[in-house]
Design an enzyme around this catalytic site. Structure first.
Site, PDB file in Angstrom:
ATOM      1  N   VAL A  15       0.827  -1.209   0.000  1.00 26.74           N
ATOM      2  CA  VAL A  15       0.000   0.000   0.000  1.00 26.74           C
ATOM      3  C   VAL A  15       0.867   1.267   0.000  1.00 26.74           C
ATOM      4  O   VAL A  15       0.570   2.231  -0.708  1.00 26.74           O
ATOM      5  CB  VAL A  15      -0.983   0.000   1.193  1.00 26.74           C
ATOM      6  CG1 VAL A  15      -1.913   1.205   1.115  1.00 26.74           C
ATOM      7  CG2 VAL A  15      -1.810  -1.280   1.214  1.00 26.74           C
ATOM      8  N   LYS A  96      -6.549  -1.921   9.872  1.00 29.80           N
ATOM      9  CA  LYS A  96      -7.844  -2.275  10.467  1.00 29.80           C
ATOM     10  C   LYS A  96      -7.707  -3.068  11.765  1.00 29.80           C
ATOM     11  O   LYS A  96      -8.526  -2.925  12.675  1.00 29.80           O
ATOM     12  CB  LYS A  96      -8.705  -3.065   9.485  1.00 29.80           C
ATOM     13  CG  LYS A  96      -8.028  -4.217   8.824  1.00 29.80           C
ATOM     14  CD  LYS A  96      -7.824  -3.914   7.373  1.00 29.80           C
ATOM     15  CE  LYS A  96      -6.901  -4.898   6.715  1.00 29.80           C
ATOM     16  NZ  LYS A  96      -6.720  -4.618   5.323  1.00 29.80           N
ATOM     17  N   GLY A 125     -10.791  -1.163   1.099  1.00 32.38           N
ATOM     18  CA  GLY A 125      -9.909  -0.727   0.021  1.00 32.38           C
ATOM     19  C   GLY A 125     -10.412   0.553  -0.608  1.00 32.38           C
ATOM     20  O   GLY A 125     -10.519   1.587   0.048  1.00 32.38           O
ATOM     21  N   ILE A 127     -13.393   1.342  -1.724  1.00 39.80           N
ATOM     22  CA  ILE A 127     -14.817   1.729  -1.583  1.00 39.80           C
ATOM     23  C   ILE A 127     -14.972   2.682  -0.386  1.00 39.80           C
ATOM     24  O   ILE A 127     -14.615   2.318   0.729  1.00 39.80           O
ATOM     25  CB  ILE A 127     -15.722   0.500  -1.357  1.00 39.80           C
ATOM     26  CG1 ILE A 127     -15.447  -0.575  -2.384  1.00 39.80           C
ATOM     27  CG2 ILE A 127     -17.176   0.897  -1.370  1.00 39.80           C
ATOM     28  CD1 ILE A 127     -16.237  -1.861  -2.153  1.00 39.80           C
ATOM     29  N   GLU A 181      -3.007 -10.483   3.127  1.00 44.40           N
ATOM     30  CA  GLU A 181      -2.222  -9.887   4.200  1.00 44.40           C
ATOM     31  C   GLU A 181      -0.929 -10.688   4.362  1.00 44.40           C
ATOM     32  O   GLU A 181      -0.849 -11.843   3.932  1.00 44.40           O
ATOM     33  CB  GLU A 181      -3.013  -9.957   5.517  1.00 44.40           C
ATOM     34  CG  GLU A 181      -4.234  -9.064   5.557  1.00 44.40           C
ATOM     35  CD  GLU A 181      -3.879  -7.584   5.662  1.00 44.40           C
ATOM     36  OE1 GLU A 181      -2.902  -7.228   6.322  1.00 44.40           O
ATOM     37  OE2 GLU A 181      -4.582  -6.773   5.036  1.00 44.40           O
ATOM     38  N   LYS A 196     -12.758  -5.137   9.907  1.00 45.25           N
ATOM     39  CA  LYS A 196     -13.457  -4.126   9.102  1.00 45.25           C
ATOM     40  C   LYS A 196     -14.897  -3.952   9.574  1.00 45.25           C
ATOM     41  O   LYS A 196     -15.435  -2.845   9.596  1.00 45.25           O
ATOM     42  CB  LYS A 196     -13.429  -4.533   7.627  1.00 45.25           C
ATOM     43  CG  LYS A 196     -12.023  -4.503   7.050  1.00 45.25           C
ATOM     44  CD  LYS A 196     -11.965  -5.210   5.717  1.00 45.25           C
ATOM     45  CE  LYS A 196     -10.581  -5.142   5.125  1.00 45.25           C
ATOM     46  NZ  LYS A 196     -10.428  -5.992   3.937  1.00 45.25           N
TER      47      LYS A 196
HETATM   48  N1  NAP Z   1      -2.542  -4.928   0.976  1.00 41.73           N
HETATM   49  C1  NAP Z   1      -3.769  -4.435   0.863  1.00 41.73           C
HETATM   50  O1  NAP Z   1      -4.433  -4.594  -0.166  1.00 41.73           O
HETATM   51  C2  NAP Z   1      -4.369  -3.636   1.991  1.00 41.73           C
HETATM   52  C3  NAP Z   1      -5.659  -3.097   1.843  1.00 41.73           C
HETATM   53  C4  NAP Z   1      -6.206  -2.299   2.857  1.00 41.73           C
HETATM   54  C5  NAP Z   1      -5.461  -2.068   4.014  1.00 41.73           C
HETATM   55  N2  NAP Z   1      -4.216  -2.628   4.150  1.00 41.73           N
HETATM   56  C6  NAP Z   1      -3.496  -2.340   5.370  1.00 41.73           C
HETATM   57  O2  NAP Z   1      -2.395  -1.481   5.052  1.00 41.73           O
HETATM   58  C7  NAP Z   1      -1.296  -1.768   5.921  1.00 41.73           C
HETATM   59  C8  NAP Z   1      -0.084  -2.104   5.072  1.00 41.73           C
HETATM   60  O3  NAP Z   1      -0.351  -3.271   4.328  1.00 41.73           O
HETATM   61  P1  NAP Z   1       0.636  -3.782   3.159  1.00 41.73           P
HETATM   62  O4  NAP Z   1      -0.111  -4.848   2.456  1.00 41.73           O
HETATM   63  O5  NAP Z   1       1.166  -2.620   2.413  1.00 41.73           O
HETATM   64  O6  NAP Z   1       1.813  -4.435   4.045  1.00 41.73           O
HETATM   65  P2  NAP Z   1       3.233  -4.963   3.520  1.00 41.73           P
HETATM   66  O7  NAP Z   1       3.257  -5.054   2.040  1.00 41.73           O
HETATM   67  O8  NAP Z   1       3.536  -6.177   4.333  1.00 41.73           O
HETATM   68  O9  NAP Z   1       4.233  -3.782   3.933  1.00 41.73           O
HETATM   69  C9  NAP Z   1       4.437  -3.442   5.258  1.00 41.73           C
HETATM   70  C10 NAP Z   1       5.419  -2.282   5.336  1.00 41.73           C
HETATM   71  O10 NAP Z   1       5.496  -1.866   6.694  1.00 41.73           O
HETATM   72  C11 NAP Z   1       6.864  -1.678   7.034  1.00 41.73           C
HETATM   73  N3  NAP Z   1       6.980  -1.833   8.489  1.00 41.73           N
HETATM   74  C12 NAP Z   1       6.611  -2.879   9.269  1.00 41.73           C
HETATM   75  N4  NAP Z   1       6.809  -2.595  10.573  1.00 41.73           N
HETATM   76  C13 NAP Z   1       7.309  -1.341  10.605  1.00 41.73           C
HETATM   77  C14 NAP Z   1       7.722  -0.478  11.645  1.00 41.73           C
HETATM   78  N5  NAP Z   1       7.658  -0.856  12.941  1.00 41.73           N
HETATM   79  N6  NAP Z   1       8.185   0.762  11.343  1.00 41.73           N
HETATM   80  C15 NAP Z   1       8.255   1.162  10.050  1.00 41.73           C
HETATM   81  N7  NAP Z   1       7.872   0.391   9.000  1.00 41.73           N
HETATM   82  C16 NAP Z   1       7.412  -0.844   9.287  1.00 41.73           C
HETATM   83  C17 NAP Z   1       7.609  -2.706   6.223  1.00 41.73           C
HETATM   84  O11 NAP Z   1       8.956  -2.316   6.125  1.00 41.73           O
HETATM   85  P3  NAP Z   1      10.033  -3.182   5.259  1.00 41.73           P
HETATM   86  O12 NAP Z   1       9.636  -2.904   3.831  1.00 41.73           O
HETATM   87  O13 NAP Z   1      11.316  -2.606   5.634  1.00 41.73           O
HETATM   88  O14 NAP Z   1       9.833  -4.612   5.666  1.00 41.73           O
HETATM   89  C18 NAP Z   1       6.842  -2.645   4.902  1.00 41.73           C
HETATM   90  O15 NAP Z   1       7.361  -1.609   4.095  1.00 41.73           O
HETATM   91  C19 NAP Z   1      -1.755  -2.904   6.824  1.00 41.73           C
HETATM   92  O16 NAP Z   1      -2.258  -2.358   8.002  1.00 41.73           O
HETATM   93  C20 NAP Z   1      -2.879  -3.555   6.049  1.00 41.73           C
HETATM   94  O17 NAP Z   1      -3.828  -4.178   6.896  1.00 41.73           O
HETATM   95  C21 NAP Z   1      -3.666  -3.398   3.158  1.00 41.73           C
END
Ligand code: NAP
Length: 395
Positions: A15, A96, A125, A127, A181, A196
């Protein structure tokens, strides 16, 4: 708010990167990313941006006037969001899980500090369900919000039902495409939908209910017999999150797979898409549909929250103070399908009525009525067993 938002971004995963690209492409003059805090500074990010692994580099930068938190660690997310609000820096989050556990105190903290926290991207997402529930739908007229809130499990179910793909292959594909996730059990066991649902319920009915109090059950034990049963009944299995105000004014909530008939809006919600049906007393039903996961759709929802901050938007949480906030109850009887193997597993279920029972050498199932409370009571016992439960509403 200043003339321009200088964003301190936490997280550069699916994201965070999606938001970065969306901002690059839109070239908005109102907002730009000033610094990005990640966990591992050694990863090659492939972009020319100012990275750090120290949160103090964000919080200590006086030019940063908006925090955007997009990390996958709910505890760290909570610390970042709290710290931002206490420092009077507006904050946007997509987490969430963190919200589902801390919403009550974060609402209070927003009130105490007068600083906004926006999180439309967390619920569905792309919506805009939260802001619509907050602004448009009047509490007294709203009856239910029901939907497919998890893109990853819906993607898996679509691949299984439409393309005969195996469960592990479909899960792997969802992960490769960035829909799942980091911990996929959150998606397939229903917890992502639950988180959610808790956020949605607060904005729909003004009631916060702790995650532990709600029955949640996912699709991880579904097998070919269940798919065959659904297909024979001309239905599809969908993982559905549901909040409904009953006629007595109380409110039920649950996350459970459902056998959905063809005439329902969510029957046709496929792949990583989400669909939310909002039912009211006078307008009957409205349906919101869109991409519920993935870097760009979610990044664009985050951008919408960023721009809302630019224009001083805050959630007002009007319904929390309304006189008719419904009490949560699980005193509600509904029809389920249960596929089981061992008779001792069947004995766990306190059916009020058995409507249909089938036993052969290879498969056994029951269709019957059970209370949500009785399901909630056995929630931990039924996980990991060779059985599958789905709501089976009458048409
Ligand atoms: N993926 C989706 O479609 C989606 C949709 C809606 C909401 N979300 C929400 O959005 C958030 C991010 O999701 P994502 O899918 O983007 O996760 P992701 O791809 O696993 O990326 C997580 C990121 O967080 C960083 N991180 C983890 N712990 C950290 C900390 N303590 N300090 C600083 N950075 C930290 C990681 O750093 P590194 O890169 O260095 O490992 C990575 O860049 C989550 O809360 C998720 O529930 C995701």
């Amino acid at each position: 708010m200043a003339e321009r938002l200088n964003i301190g971004l936490f997280g550069f995963g699916t994201v965070g990167r999606g938001l970065y690209d969306v901002l690059e492409e839109t070239r908005l003059k109102e907002a730009r990313i000033r610094r990005i805090c990640v966990r591992n500074l050694n990863k090659d990010r492939g972009v020319d941006a100012d990275f750090t692994d120290n949160p103090d580099d964000i919080f200590g930068d006086p030019a940063i006037n908006l925090i955007v938190e997009l990390i996958d660690d709910a505890d760290a997310s909570y610390r970042i969001v709290r710290r931002a609000l206490e420092a009077n820096i507006p904050v946007v989050t997509g987490n969430k899980k963190m919200l589902a556990y801390h919403l009550r105190e974060l609402v209070e903290l927003q009130r105490a500090t007068g600083t906004p926290l926006l999180y439309d991207a967390s619920a569905c997402g792309s919506i805009p369900v939260i802001r619509n529930l907050e602004e448009y739908y009047d509490n007294d007229l709203l009856i239910s919000v029901k939907g497919i809130l998890n893109g990853s499990s819906n993607f898996i179910l679509s691949k299984i039902f439409n393309e005969n793909m195996s469960y592990p292959d479909a899960l792997r594909m969802a992960q490769e495409l960035g829909f799942a996730e980091s911990d996929p059990s959150l998606d397939i066991d229903g917890f992502d939908s639950l988180f959610k649902l808790i956020i949605i319920t607060l904005h729909a009915f003004g009631r916060y209910v702790e995650p532990e109090r709600i029955f949640v059950y996912g699709i991880s034990s579904m097998n070919d017999d269940d798919i065959r049963f659904a297909t024979e009944k001309k239905r599809r299995i969908k993982l559905v999150a549901h909040v409904e105000k009953l006629q007595d004014g109380r409110m039920i909530m649950c996350v459970i797979p459902q056998l959905i008939s063809r005439d329902k809006y969510i029957y046709s919600v496929e792949d990583e898409f989400n669909g939310v049906v909002i039912k009211g007393k006078f307008y009957y039903k409205q349906f919101m549909f869109g991409r519920g996961a993935g870097g760009y759709p979610t990044g664009s929802a985050v951008l919408s929250d960023i721009m809302a901050c630019f224009y001083h938007y805050k959630y007002e949480y009007k319904k929390l103070n309304s006189e008719s906030v419904p009490e949560y109850t699980d005193d509600f009887v509904f029809r389920i399908y249960l596929r089981y193997s061992a008779d001792e597993d069947l004995a766990l279920f306190r059916f009020r009525t058995i409507r249909e029972k089938y036993v052969s050498e290879t498969s056994k199932y029951v269709v019957g009525d059970i209370s949500l409370h009785d399901l909630y009571t056995i929630r931990d016992d039924i996980r990991g067993r060779n059985l599958f439960v789905a709501a089976y509403p009458e048409n």
